[in-house]
Motif scaffolding. Structure first.
Motif, PDB file in Angstrom:
ATOM      1  N   TRP A 236     -19.621  20.444  52.354  1.00 48.09           N
ATOM      2  CA  TRP A 236     -18.907  19.079  52.452  1.00 48.09           C
ATOM      3  C   TRP A 236     -17.276  19.391  52.314  1.00 48.09           C
ATOM      4  O   TRP A 236     -16.712  18.429  53.137  1.00 48.09           O
ATOM      5  CB  TRP A 236     -19.206  18.145  51.260  1.00 48.09           C
ATOM      6  CG  TRP A 236     -18.665  16.966  51.452  1.00 48.09           C
ATOM      7  CD1 TRP A 236     -17.545  16.604  50.234  1.00 48.09           C
ATOM      8  CD2 TRP A 236     -18.920  15.698  52.158  1.00 48.09           C
ATOM      9  NE1 TRP A 236     -17.196  15.164  50.712  1.00 48.09           N
ATOM     10  CE2 TRP A 236     -17.664  14.808  51.780  1.00 48.09           C
ATOM     11  CE3 TRP A 236     -19.684  15.753  53.011  1.00 48.09           C
ATOM     12  CZ2 TRP A 236     -17.697  13.644  52.484  1.00 48.09           C
ATOM     13  CZ3 TRP A 236     -19.434  14.687  53.707  1.00 48.09           C
ATOM     14  CH2 TRP A 236     -18.625  13.410  53.568  1.00 48.09           C
ATOM     15  N   ALA A 237     -16.757  20.315  51.948  1.00 47.14           N
ATOM     16  CA  ALA A 237     -15.308  20.385  52.040  1.00 47.14           C
ATOM     17  C   ALA A 237     -14.706  20.554  53.279  1.00 47.14           C
ATOM     18  O   ALA A 237     -13.715  20.022  53.825  1.00 47.14           O
ATOM     19  CB  ALA A 237     -15.023  21.615  50.971  1.00 47.14           C
ATOM     20  N   THR A 238     -15.559  21.229  54.125  1.00 46.96           N
ATOM     21  CA  THR A 238     -15.111  21.480  55.623  1.00 46.96           C
ATOM     22  C   THR A 238     -15.497  20.082  56.498  1.00 46.96           C
ATOM     23  O   THR A 238     -14.650  19.783  57.222  1.00 46.96           O
ATOM     24  CB  THR A 238     -15.863  22.485  56.151  1.00 46.96           C
ATOM     25  OG1 THR A 238     -15.225  23.872  55.226  1.00 46.96           O
ATOM     26  CG2 THR A 238     -15.250  22.843  57.615  1.00 46.96           C
TER      27      THR A 238
ATOM     28  N   ALA B 275     -28.904  20.904  53.432  1.00 45.42           N
ATOM     29  CA  ALA B 275     -28.803  22.390  53.185  1.00 45.42           C
ATOM     30  C   ALA B 275     -30.112  23.135  53.207  1.00 45.42           C
ATOM     31  O   ALA B 275     -30.486  24.052  53.720  1.00 45.42           O
ATOM     32  CB  ALA B 275     -28.116  22.715  51.646  1.00 45.42           C
ATOM     33  N   GLU B 276     -31.205  22.315  53.357  1.00 49.06           N
ATOM     34  CA  GLU B 276     -32.477  22.822  53.099  1.00 49.06           C
ATOM     35  C   GLU B 276     -33.386  22.330  54.568  1.00 49.06           C
ATOM     36  O   GLU B 276     -34.522  22.601  54.301  1.00 49.06           O
ATOM     37  CB  GLU B 276     -33.415  22.388  51.720  1.00 49.06           C
ATOM     38  CG  GLU B 276     -32.594  22.905  50.578  1.00 49.06           C
ATOM     39  CD  GLU B 276     -33.313  22.405  49.395  1.00 49.06           C
ATOM     40  OE1 GLU B 276     -34.448  22.191  49.161  1.00 49.06           O
ATOM     41  OE2 GLU B 276     -32.484  22.106  48.556  1.00 49.06           O
ATOM     42  N   ASP B 277     -32.558  22.110  55.436  1.00 46.27           N
ATOM     43  CA  ASP B 277     -33.394  21.684  56.437  1.00 46.27           C
ATOM     44  C   ASP B 277     -33.860  22.967  57.264  1.00 46.27           C
ATOM     45  O   ASP B 277     -33.423  23.881  57.268  1.00 46.27           O
ATOM     46  CB  ASP B 277     -32.644  20.999  57.645  1.00 46.27           C
ATOM     47  CG  ASP B 277     -33.381  20.246  58.836  1.00 46.27           C
ATOM     48  OD1 ASP B 277     -33.587  19.199  58.718  1.00 46.27           O
ATOM     49  OD2 ASP B 277     -33.650  20.963  59.500  1.00 46.27           O
TER      50      ASP B 277
ATOM     51  N   PHE C 140     -26.417  23.977  58.109  1.00 41.20           N
ATOM     52  CA  PHE C 140     -25.452  23.398  57.634  1.00 41.20           C
ATOM     53  C   PHE C 140     -25.668  23.336  55.784  1.00 41.20           C
ATOM     54  O   PHE C 140     -26.829  23.692  55.629  1.00 41.20           O
ATOM     55  CB  PHE C 140     -25.013  21.834  57.580  1.00 41.20           C
ATOM     56  CG  PHE C 140     -23.939  21.929  59.002  1.00 41.20           C
ATOM     57  CD1 PHE C 140     -23.389  23.072  59.676  1.00 41.20           C
ATOM     58  CD2 PHE C 140     -23.670  20.836  59.615  1.00 41.20           C
ATOM     59  CE1 PHE C 140     -22.769  23.044  60.706  1.00 41.20           C
ATOM     60  CE2 PHE C 140     -22.744  20.709  60.817  1.00 41.20           C
ATOM     61  CZ  PHE C 140     -22.402  21.668  61.224  1.00 41.20           C
ATOM     62  N   ALA C 141     -24.786  22.943  54.964  1.00 41.30           N
ATOM     63  CA  ALA C 141     -24.969  23.115  53.473  1.00 41.30           C
ATOM     64  C   ALA C 141     -24.773  21.882  52.837  1.00 41.30           C
ATOM     65  O   ALA C 141     -24.317  21.537  51.759  1.00 41.30           O
ATOM     66  CB  ALA C 141     -24.353  24.181  52.973  1.00 41.30           C
ATOM     67  N   LEU C 142     -25.014  20.521  53.321  1.00 42.22           N
ATOM     68  CA  LEU C 142     -24.732  19.508  52.731  1.00 42.22           C
ATOM     69  C   LEU C 142     -25.805  19.139  51.751  1.00 42.22           C
ATOM     70  O   LEU C 142     -27.097  19.392  52.072  1.00 42.22           O
ATOM     71  CB  LEU C 142     -24.430  18.296  53.843  1.00 42.22           C
ATOM     72  CG  LEU C 142     -23.420  18.390  54.729  1.00 42.22           C
ATOM     73  CD1 LEU C 142     -23.337  16.962  55.556  1.00 42.22           C
ATOM     74  CD2 LEU C 142     -22.001  18.797  54.073  1.00 42.22           C
TER      75      LEU C 142
END
Length: 338
Positions: free
Chosen positions: A251-253, A283-285, A290-292
């Motif tokens: 999320w930060a980026t 994140a778990e897709d 990605f890591a949202l």
């Protein structure tokens, strides 16, 4: 929020996709829709708005092909889903091909997007859901509406399908909004993968702004579109913004890229916003990187909702079926909180 979904969207049930040299169980299944419906409560069944808005985006020959492809596949003595195997590398041009194999390649760009028995009915239903959501916003019934589209649409171009997509629901809604005097219109794509079909459709059209935040196409599908230097052409020069991000983005980026996209939408002077929302940034897709988190989906929705624009959101990807409903619900709650 008013949410639209057609029962026909369950008709699309592809069996396999050919990926990485293997035939795998298809990731875009009716179970996705079932999970979202279970998490989101009552739906509005869209009216049938017909073909006009679809044909304002997609070529008539292509649409006719989608309607007839599976029957032609069976008539050729084949079984199961129709999947092409030969694709033009360059010099795509109108050709009067006869065999279904060639026609599949003529109108598609990958082997992960089969045409099954109910594909046309489901894609048509998804487009009607997008148009139903647009109608609700255009009429003033609501300021925000959600179209629970399945199959997704943002990889489909004017005359091709791919990336699990057949009709481009976001583009159909955007062009219909412009036709109703709701412009300038902006399309914001927040799916993990670049919305190449939407970009192609509006690349030379300065009346619709397209911004996409997505995985860097140097490493991720669809590879050949979505690079940062693609800004539009002709009347569309400067009306296309790609913000590719590396695998592992959290999320930060991501929020910085989202801020840039929203600022660009504002500078464009958009009066109506179409959002292509994909929960595959989670994140778990299983097919994205990605890591949202679910909380980030809420944050994303709140940032978009804070623009205060009449907004139609159309569902795109998201393939962690168990988490899909709660991620979509979090995004919608964020939109509504603004």
């Amino acid at each position: 929020m008013l949410t639209f979904c057609s029962p026909a969207q369950n008709a699309h049930a592809p069996l396999v996709e050919l990926v990485n040299g293997q035939a795998e169980a298809h990731a875009e299944t009716p179970a996705r829709l079932a999970n979202m419906l279970a998490a989101m409560g009552p739906m509005c069944a869209p009216a049938d708005h017909g073909m006009e808005a679809i044909l304002a985006v997609h070529d008539a020959d292509y649409v006719a092909f989608l309607q007839s492809a599976h029957a032609a596949w069976l008539a050729a003595g084949r079984e199961g889903d129709a999947i092409g195997y030969a694709f033009p590398v360059r010099g795509r041009r109108p050709l009067a091909l006869e065999r279904i194999d060639g026609r599949l390649g003529q109108y598609s760009f990958d082997t992960v997007t089969p045409i099954a028995a109910g594909t046309w009915e489901a894609a048509y239903g998804a487009a009607q859901s997008a148009l139903g959501a647009l109608e609700a916003v255009a009429s003033g019934e609501t300021r925000q509406a959600f179209a629970l589209c399945r199959p997704p649409g943002h990889h489909a171009g004017a005359d091709y399908f791919g990336g699990y997509c057949y009709l481009n629901n976001a583009a159909i809604a955007a062009r219909a909004a412009a036709a109703r005097g709701m412009g300038p219109v902006a399309v914001l794509d927040v799916d993990y993968h670049h919305g190449n079909g939407t970009q192609d459709i509006f690349y030379a059209d300065g009346s619709v702004f397209f911004a996409s935040i997505h995985a860097d196409p140097r490493t991720d599908f669809p590879y050949f579109w979505g690079h940062a230097e693609e800004h539009g052409t002709d009347e569309g020069e400067g009306a296309n913004l790609n913000l590719p991000l590396p695998r592992g983005t959290g999320w930060a980026t991501y929020q910085d890229a989202l801020g840039k996209a929203l600022d660009a939408v504002t500078r464009f002077g958009a009066r109506t916003l179409i959002v292509s929302y994909g929960a595959d940034t989670f994140a778990e897709d299983p097919i994205a990187q990605f890591a949202l988190t679910t909380d980030d989906m809420h944050r994303m929705g709140a940032r978009i909702g804070a623009l205060g624009l009449p907004t139609v959101t159309v569902m795109e990807g998201g393939y962690n079926v168990a988490a899909l409903g709660r991620n979509v619900a979090a995004f919608i709650a964020g939109l509504e909180s603004a």
